[in-house]
Design a protein around this motif. Structure first.
Motif, PDB file in Angstrom:
ATOM      1  N   LYS A 265     -21.253 -77.900 -37.597  1.00 43.08           N
ATOM      2  CA  LYS A 265     -21.849 -76.750 -38.264  1.00 43.08           C
ATOM      3  C   LYS A 265     -21.141 -76.459 -39.596  1.00 43.08           C
ATOM      4  CE  LYS A 265     -23.580 -72.522 -38.604  1.00 43.08           C
ATOM      5  NZ  LYS A 265     -24.962 -72.149 -38.679  1.00 43.08           N
TER       6      LYS A 265
ATOM      7  N   HIS B 120     -28.251 -72.987 -34.722  1.00 35.97           N
ATOM      8  CA  HIS B 120     -27.334 -72.284 -33.822  1.00 35.97           C
ATOM      9  C   HIS B 120     -27.782 -72.468 -32.368  1.00 35.97           C
ATOM     10  CE1 HIS B 120     -25.191 -68.708 -32.257  1.00 35.97           C
ATOM     11  NE2 HIS B 120     -26.341 -68.363 -31.702  1.00 35.97           N
TER      12      HIS B 120
ATOM     13  N   GLU C 245     -30.970 -75.759 -40.059  1.00 38.70           N
ATOM     14  CA  GLU C 245     -30.232 -74.661 -40.714  1.00 38.70           C
ATOM     15  C   GLU C 245     -31.146 -73.781 -41.547  1.00 38.70           C
ATOM     16  OE1 GLU C 245     -29.496 -77.783 -40.673  1.00 38.70           O
ATOM     17  OE2 GLU C 245     -27.376 -78.221 -40.907  1.00 38.70           O
TER      18      GLU C 245
ATOM     19  N   ASP D  82     -22.999 -66.891 -37.214  1.00 39.28           N
ATOM     20  CA  ASP D  82     -21.662 -67.442 -37.073  1.00 39.28           C
ATOM     21  C   ASP D  82     -20.592 -66.390 -37.366  1.00 39.28           C
ATOM     22  OD1 ASP D  82     -19.456 -69.187 -37.155  1.00 39.28           O
ATOM     23  OD2 ASP D  82     -20.783 -70.822 -37.784  1.00 39.28           O
ATOM     24  N   LYS D  83     -19.621 -66.299 -36.449  1.00 32.77           N
ATOM     25  CA  LYS D  83     -18.535 -65.316 -36.637  1.00 32.77           C
ATOM     26  C   LYS D  83     -17.721 -65.620 -37.890  1.00 32.77           C
ATOM     27  CE  LYS D  83     -17.747 -63.118 -32.282  1.00 32.77           C
ATOM     28  NZ  LYS D  83     -18.867 -63.765 -31.580  1.00 32.77           N
ATOM     29  N   GLU D  84     -17.714 -66.884 -38.263  1.00 32.73           N
ATOM     30  CA  GLU D  84     -17.013 -67.264 -39.493  1.00 32.73           C
ATOM     31  C   GLU D  84     -17.509 -66.397 -40.661  1.00 32.73           C
ATOM     32  OE1 GLU D  84     -18.396 -70.967 -40.950  1.00 32.73           O
ATOM     33  OE2 GLU D  84     -17.061 -70.914 -42.694  1.00 32.73           O
TER      34      GLU D  84
END
Ligand SMILES: Nc1ncnc2c1ncn2[C@@H]1O[C@H](COP(=O)(O)OP(=O)(O)OP(=O)(O)O)[C@@H](O)[C@H]1O
Length: 654
Positions: free
Chosen positions: A4, A399, A439, A600-602
């Motif tokens: 990812k 995801h 994506e 995404d937590k990023e």
């Protein structure tokens, strides 16, 4: 580094294959990494691989009707705000078979009776007023005639209902989506907050307002989210986008006999509990279910100047692209949630990406398709460009694919069919998408898909036109692109084949960690398939035809209708699909419109900010390239009708 994260590293230049093709600076590329595992595959493509599925009568399912069913251009709406109030429902029922969910002991809740009517009854939650609002002459349309089961057959005089099992409405206007829970009443005759709670939607173009009605499933396992919720009907309204739209005569709720025959009821003046007269409130029949729902819909014109960043509160970062970030924001006046894409002017100028960026804005502003993320507004500051898009919060298809490894055949077919309609619509406007990949596909609340990221679109392409720009994403590049001899719209059908293959098996068909080796495989490697339990014969046949290296023989080279007519899609009624009338089998687990759990937590852990841009001011000449970017009133809505998007003419000069 995960696949990812690697996939997010855009603008890494493609490793050279050979010097036979020219590349523009507009490559959107990735460098694959070692985490990308190979699929278990067996078998080799044979040109004669036959589908065992029989062909269907394509016309009956709206395949070739797609042009015809594409609505004519929508009359331009004035920009403004649509104000919605939900009042009450009458005569709702469960779909056939669903009552069983209310008869089994529930998981972790205290359902006490065996009947589903009883199951709705809460132990101690008295519901003030629950019996008073739905008396009167209204007789719901018979559950028996429509095949439904009465949700609540218990007289409501002493009824006390657990609010958990009252219906809720998922309201969707141009992909601005909100949940509205009933607050009292009964499951069959729920009561919503009425005038006390108004929901405001920014109107940029004339689109329908859709309500999907659900009840929670008491038999659902704990933490199942909305996945098991029971769909009890839908309601579709075409608002009048005129401030002066006059309410009509007073209206009684529809009777069972006329609830089937009349689609639209005259506008009414309804009286609320406290006696106030409310304009624009009327009953609407529930489709794909029983009963009716009373709603207030009002349009207020917007005379606002063009937008600026201060009109929004920044909530979360949800993604990053090559030229900026995408944030979840709330528009202060309407409190609607949006995705705000920021693009630094300096970045796109220095990478010669101005044309692509303007193309993205042009396409988004003019296309009106249920499977393409709608652009609400665009504005600019001296340093940045901003796109305000509907916030699609079910997360990227990527995801979900990463989480689940692969999708089953029905889910893959459903997404492929919706994407096919989105691509068909773009092609109808002379646009090649060129960057289909998981994506760039978002899943909305309900489980439908929305294509985003139009930064690589090629505009103004006729069917026979060829273009040469080398761009895309390595795993998805079509052979003719690698050959560098020009390509047509058919590249999008190749990428649809790659995507369908990836959804079914978990990896693109020619994946290799080494980019050059991947290109070699794209050009020469036979197509391998796993067993029929993963890729059944009809899917295999379709993939073989979409992944035909000869673009002129590829399925779709004569138009999308030949893909729609393939046996793999024989169960799809295309008209129903385009109307979003198929209930998706997968609903992302989202609590409400602010929920970002699927991102995404990023990104979401980062503090959202409209970062300061350092460096010299852009010259007047440079700034002039962006004249006409700002947009907060609709251009002629093109709907799904034909036409061609030509960039410079598309702008609303301001
Ligand atoms: N409307 C939206 N709703 C929710 N999330 C979105 C929306 N648009 C974009 N995103 C999120 O932001 C990410 C980046 O957006 P997008 O791909 O449009 O940016 P980009 O700069 O064009 O990227 P790229 O470099 O791939 O061209 C998406 O992958 C998605 O996760």
């Amino acid at each position: 580094m995960s696949w990812k994260l690697t996939k997010k590293l855009k603008e890494t230049h493609l490793a050279p294959l050979a010097n036979t093709f020219s590349r523009s600076s507009s490559q959107s590329t990735i460098t694959p990494d070692a985490d990308h595992k190979s699929p278990t595959v067996s078998g080799t493509q044979t040109p004669n691989s036959q589908s065992t599925t029989t062909s269907n009568g394509s016309d009956a399912q709206g395949i070739v009707a797609s042009e015809a069913m594409m609505s004519p251009p929508v009359a331009p709406a004035r920009s403004g705000i649509l104000i919605l109030t939900l009042q009450e429902g009458r005569g709702f029922s469960l779909p056939p078979g669903a009552e069983a969910a209310f008869q089994r002991p529930s998981h972790g809740n205290s359902m006490s009776t065996g009947s589903f009517a009883g199951s709705f009854m809460g132990g101690n939650s008295a519901r003030p007023g629950s019996n008073q609002t739905h008396q009167g002459s209204y007789r719901p349309s018979s559950a028996a005639t429509s095949g439904g089961s009465t949700i609540n057959s218990v007289p409501s005089t002493h009824g006390r209902y657990s609010s958990k099992y009252l219906p809720y409405a998922l309201v969707d206007f141009d992909k601005q989506q909100v949940f509205v829970n009933a607050v009292s009443g009964s499951p069959e005759n729920p009561v919503w907050p009425g005038e006390s709670t108004q929901y405001k939607f920014d109107v940029g173009r004339s689109t329908e307002l859709n309500l999907s009605l659900y009840v929670r499933n008491p038999s659902a396992p704990p933490n199942a989210g909305r996945q098991h919720d029971i769909f009890i009907g839908t309601c579709r309204i075409t608002p009048t986008f005129r401030e002066d739209a006059q309410p009509g005569a007073d209206q009684q709720p529809p009777s069972s006999s006329d609830s089937k025959s009349k689609k639209e009821k005259p506008a009414i003046k309804a009286t609320t509990g406290n006696g106030t007269v409310v304009a624009g409130v009327q009953w609407h029949d529930v489709q794909y279910g029983t009963g009716a729902i009373r709603l207030g819909v009002k349009f207020v014109e917007n005379r606002q100047r063009s937008l600026k960043i201060e009109d929004f509160d920044l909530l979360k970062v949800v993604g990053k692209g090559s030229f900026g970030k995408v944030m979840q924001v709330v528009k202060k006046d309407t409190q609607r949630i949006y995705a705000l894409k920021t693009i630094r002017k300096q970045h796109i100028i220095s990478r010669s990406e101005v044309a692509h960026t303007l193309a993205e804005r042009s396409v988004l502003a003019q296309i009106n398709n249920p499977f393409i993320v709608p652009l609400k507004f665009s504005f600019q500051s001296p340093e940045k460009l901003y796109l305000v898009l509907a916030f699609v919060n079910g997360g990227e298809l990527f995801h979900h694919l990463q989480k689940e490894q692969r999708f089953d055949i029905n889910r893959s077919r459903f997404y492929a069919a919706e994407l096919l309609c989105a691509l068909e619509c773009l092609h109808g406007f002379g646009v090649i998408y060129r960057d289909l990949k998981p994506e760039n596909i978002l899943v909305d609340y309900v489980g439908h898909i929305a294509l985003c990221d139009f930064g690589l679109c090629k505009l103004d392409m006729k069917d026979e036109d060829k273009t040469n720009t080398f761009c895309g994403t390595p795993e998805y590049l079509a052979p003719e692109l690698l050959h560098g001899q020009g390509y047509t719209k058919a590249v999008d059908w190749w990428t649809l084949g790659v995507l369908l293959y990836e959804m079914l098996t978990g990896l693109p068909p020619f994946y290799d960690e080494n980019t050059n080796e991947m290109y070699r495989k794209i050009l020469a490697e036979p197509l391998h398939f796993p067993g029929p339990e993963i890729v059944p014969p009809a899917a295999r046949d379709l993939l073989t035809k979409l992944l035909n290296r000869d673009a002129t023989l590829r399925l779709g080279s004569n138009g999308a209708s030949e893909i729609k007519a393939h046996p793999f899609f024989h169960s799809i009624d295309w008209r129903k699909l385009l109307d979003r009338k198929y209930e998706p089998s997968f609903k992302p687990n989202v609590l409400d419109e602010r929920d970002t759990a699927n991102f995404d937590k990023e990104f979401t852990s980062e503090a959202p900010s409209d970062s300061y841009v350092e460096g010299p001011m852009l010259s007047q000449t440079m700034q002039q390239q962006f004249a006409g970017w700002s947009y907060n009133r609709p251009v002629e809505g093109l709907g799904d009708a034909g036409g061609s998007i030509v960039q410079s003419n598309a702008f609303n000069q301001r």
